[in-house]
Enzyme design. Structure first.
Site, mmCIF file in Angstrom:
data_model
loop_
_atom_site.group_PDB
_atom_site.id
_atom_site.type_symbol
_atom_site.label_atom_id
_atom_site.label_comp_id
_atom_site.label_asym_id
_atom_site.label_seq_id
_atom_site.Cartn_x
_atom_site.Cartn_y
_atom_site.Cartn_z
ATOM 1 N N GLU A 1 0.844 -1.194 0.000
ATOM 2 C CA GLU A 1 0.000 0.000 0.000
ATOM 3 C C GLU A 1 0.872 1.234 0.000
ATOM 4 O O GLU A 1 1.859 1.298 0.738
ATOM 5 C CB GLU A 1 -0.923 -0.007 1.219
ATOM 6 C CG GLU A 1 -2.020 1.023 1.160
ATOM 7 C CD GLU A 1 -3.130 0.724 2.153
ATOM 8 O OE1 GLU A 1 -4.048 1.557 2.260
ATOM 9 O OE2 GLU A 1 -3.072 -0.326 2.818
ATOM 10 N N GLY A 2 0.531 2.197 -0.848
ATOM 11 C CA GLY A 2 1.304 3.425 -0.943
ATOM 12 C C GLY A 2 0.460 4.630 -0.601
ATOM 13 O O GLY A 2 -0.643 4.514 -0.060
ATOM 14 N N GLY A 3 0.989 5.804 -0.931
ATOM 15 C CA GLY A 3 0.309 7.033 -0.562
ATOM 16 C C GLY A 3 -1.008 7.242 -1.287
ATOM 17 O O GLY A 3 -1.897 7.903 -0.782
ATOM 18 N N VAL B 1 -1.820 -2.113 -4.023
ATOM 19 C CA VAL B 1 -1.423 -2.968 -5.128
ATOM 20 C C VAL B 1 -1.772 -4.410 -4.788
ATOM 21 O O VAL B 1 -1.500 -4.871 -3.680
ATOM 22 C CB VAL B 1 0.085 -2.838 -5.433
ATOM 23 C CG1 VAL B 1 0.471 -3.727 -6.609
ATOM 24 C CG2 VAL B 1 0.435 -1.389 -5.735
ATOM 25 N N ASP C 1 10.810 10.780 -9.531
ATOM 26 C CA ASP C 1 10.678 10.028 -8.275
ATOM 27 C C ASP C 1 11.530 8.755 -8.322
ATOM 28 O O ASP C 1 11.055 7.662 -7.979
ATOM 29 C CB ASP C 1 9.214 9.682 -8.017
ATOM 30 C CG ASP C 1 8.941 9.381 -6.535
ATOM 31 O OD1 ASP C 1 9.767 9.789 -5.692
ATOM 32 O OD2 ASP C 1 7.921 8.744 -6.233
#
Length: 671
Positions: free
Chosen positions: A346-348, A352, A462
């Site tokens: 899990e990201g910002g 996924v 990034d």
């Protein structure tokens, strides 16, 4: 089937119990409370006229009607009514007659805008035209119990059924789809999806998909459930549903008898009038077409800009040269309805999931962008626009995409070994130097392609280890192009909002807000130092603790070793000296070169690649880390944020915590 319905809205149940026997009441109606009309007003008279018309109008029109009363007046009232297909003709007629009879007097007196869902029909009226777009609100839901639950059988049947219903309701002109699928060796699961007939196929399937996305939350262990709204209806259960399709529309009365031959001869005035009228009609039609496109464009921009170049993208996809556009149902099946057991990370801006596409016989990683994240929507659009056009062995491949029912999904090739940071900072599995050096060259090759070898310069913005993915053979692939931007070759810097991850962002970019290829090169330099040293961007100096006085940036920390002539001592101690000294030194020197405080003295990515490959000698750098005129002294690195010290969560597509801000200045270098 011994089953019963349990209402989940206790307030609605209470109101039903208190209702008079001769008043048909909806479940939790939506009644406006501002701008109410009064008895005797023109709006009230038009509303009464409309409600009196609805039963017969819908009865003659296949149990559906959408119209208005008081046409052209300021108090015109617009209405809609429709029966649900899992109720019989008698129930439908009772609802068509009973709903309009009590809605304005008993249920929502004085309200100008009302939406009400009953057991057998839905009724809406409004002071403004009812738009032909899906209202995704849920009026109420019920669940069906009484059958034994087997979770695997339920999941397999449920997902297949929902896919069939979504595609069926999209294609059916009545916006009704019913289907069934095996639930067990002796049972079938049946389902019905239905929308109000004013919606087109896409709006209808979007509405149904939005309900499908909530079924696992509403009915976690039930073999049946129903969700009713004001635009669509979805029900499934183990056991047959009694479906009653609406009757054929009553034909209009026959045309009037033919006029005498003499009356068929048009007068000159009539010819002129018809010609002028036709020309005016064409002009009005052209204006309305332009207005429709303009409003649609404005709506797309408000929703996140999907997509400035979508027609071109669609053409490319149809030719088979780009990623595939998936239906939401396909991806729900691939991930077992996005279950937590399939979650990779899990990201910002989202999560996924691991999935398997049966038709393609392919394991994939599916990024599900958070619905509440405006930045996530922007990153989704950027990914589809940019990465779908790129082709390189060291870039994560985008398999497909989906934006249905408010869901934003990206489908990537699965990278079984996850992200680089998970291995680089693992306490148990230490990456060998030969593997690290290979990863360095592969990431460099990817950036070279982005900066110089594609038709435009792609600024990634990034670059970090959590966005470097590793396949089954530990081949490195750069991913996550959510912050990427395209600029023409030779254009130079690009003014933008502040974006990236603390610790990897070019200090000058943080102050000026101008991203460039040199900004990416700086981030790549930090990654090189991380790979060689086995340390994160912020490190403890002189064996001190993690307080601000003892923490420094990795560039400053390695430069101190370089100035003393013992740069190899900065190498990862966990390698225990098992590395090629020449390669290790080259990687760290190139890392310092790329992260030079003055961007004008940084190499291009091609120059860096040439040195890393041993084709040209490494540069000679000053013994002390230079201080650029735009930034504070190097000691400013000591005042840092804890953001860069935290571990990043590697996922199948390299999600991680990134920063994007509209501010282009900062008071401290890494704050």
């Amino acid at each position: 089937m011994a089953s019963h319905l349990l209402l989940h809205l206790l307030a609605a149940v209470g109101s039903l119990c208190a209702a008079a026997a001769d008043v048909l009441r909806p479940y939790a109606p939506s009644c406006s409370t501002t701008g109410n009309y009064t008895d005797g007003s023109r709006y009230k008279k038009n509303l009464d006229e409309l409600l009196a018309t609805l039963p017969s109008a819908a009865g003659d029109n296949g149990w559906y009607y959408k119209g208005s009363a008081g046409e052209g007046a300021a108090d015109e009232v617009f209405g809609l009514i429709m029966c649900f297909a899992d109720r019989n003709a008698t129930q439908c007629q009772e609802c068509l007659a009973g709903a309009p009879a009590g809605i304005a007097t008993e249920v929502c007196p004085g309200s100008r805008n009302v939406s009400a869902a009953y057991d057998a029909c839905v009724l809406r009226y409004s002071a403004a035209p009812i738009p032909a777009t899906a209202d995704l609100a849920i009026a109420f839901y019920v669940y069906v119990s009484g059958e034994p639950v087997t979770s695997q059988g339920l999941s397999n049947a449920w997902l297949t059924l929902m896919t069939n219903l979504t595609s069926g309701v999209h294609d059916d002109p009545l916006r009704i789809a019913n289907s069934s699928t095996p639930y067990s060796s002796s049972q079938e699961m049946y389902g019905l999806a239905q929308c109000t007939r004013d919606l087109n196929g896409t709006e209808c399937s979007d509405c149904i998909n939005s309900y499908i996305g909530q079924l696992s939350r509403l009915f976690p262990n039930n073999t049946g459930g129903a969700v009713k709204g004001y635009s669509c209806y979805l029900i499934y259960q183990v056991g047959a549903l009694e479906i009653t399709l609406p009757p054929a529309v009553v034909s209009p009365p026959p045309a009037a008898a033919a006029l005498p031959p003499s009356s068929l001869q048009p007068s000159p005035g009539l010819v002129i009038g018809l010609s002028v009228g036709a020309a005016s009609f064409v002009v009005v039609l052209a204006f309305l077409t332009w207005l429709h496109r303009f409003l649609r464009r404005e709506r797309e921009l408000e929703e996140g800009g999907f997509f400035d170049d979508e027609p071109a993208m669609e053409d490319e996809f149809e030719k088979g040269t780009g990623p595939k556009r998936f239906r939401y149902g396909e991806l729900a099946i691939a991930t077992d309805n996005f279950s937590n057991t399939h979650k990779l990370g899990e990201g910002g801006f989202g999560s996924v999931y691991r999935g398997f596409l049966k038709e393609m016989n392919l394991d994939v990683a599916i990024k599900r962008v958070s619905k509440s994240s405006k930045q996530g929507r922007k990153e989704y659009a950027s990914e589809v626009r940019i990465i779908s056009r790129l082709r390189h062995r060291n870039l994560v491949q985008l398999i497909g995409w989906c934006h249905d029912a408010g869901e934003l999904l990206l489908v990537y090739e699965l990278m079984p070994n996850g992200s680089l940071d998970k291995h680089l900072f693992s306490a148990s599995n230490i990456l060998s130097w030969s593997l690290r050096h290979k990863i360095v060259l592969e990431v460099a090759s990817a950036i070279l392609y982005l900066h110089q070898d594609w038709e435009q310069c792609v600024l990634h913005r990034d670059i970090k280890p959590s966005n470097v993915m590793l396949d089954a053979s530990f081949n490195a692939k750069l991913g996550d192009f959510g912050l990427a931007r395209l600029v023409d070759h030779g254009r130079g810097s690009h003014t933008t909002v502040l974006a990236g991850t603390m610790g990897y962002m070019d200090p000058e970019c943080m102050i000026t807000g101008r991203a460039s290829a040199e900004s990416d090169v700086y981030s790549f330099g930090v990654v090189l130092l991380e790979i060689a040293c086995g340390r994160r961007p912020l490190v403890s100096r002189h064996g001190g603790g993690d307080d601000e006085e003892n923490v420094t940036h990795i560039v400053q920390w390695v430069w101190e070793f370089y100035g003393r002539g013992d740069i190899l001592d900065a190498g990862d101690e966990r390698l225990k000296g098992e590395f090629d000294a020449g390669e290790m030194e080259t990687v760290m020197v190139v890392g310092l070169w790329c992260a030079h405080p003055d961007r004008s003295l940084r190499p291009s990515i091609r120059q860096a690649v040439n040195v890393l490959r041993g084709e040209t000698p490494p540069p000679s750098l000053p013994a002390r880390m230079p201080v650029a005129t735009y930034m504070p002294p190097p000691e400013a690195f000591y005042y840092t944020s804890s953001v860069a010290t935290g571990s990043s969560t590697g996922t199948g597509t390299g999600t991680g915590t990134t920063t994007q801000s509209s501010t282009t200045e900062t008071s401290t270098l890494l704050e």
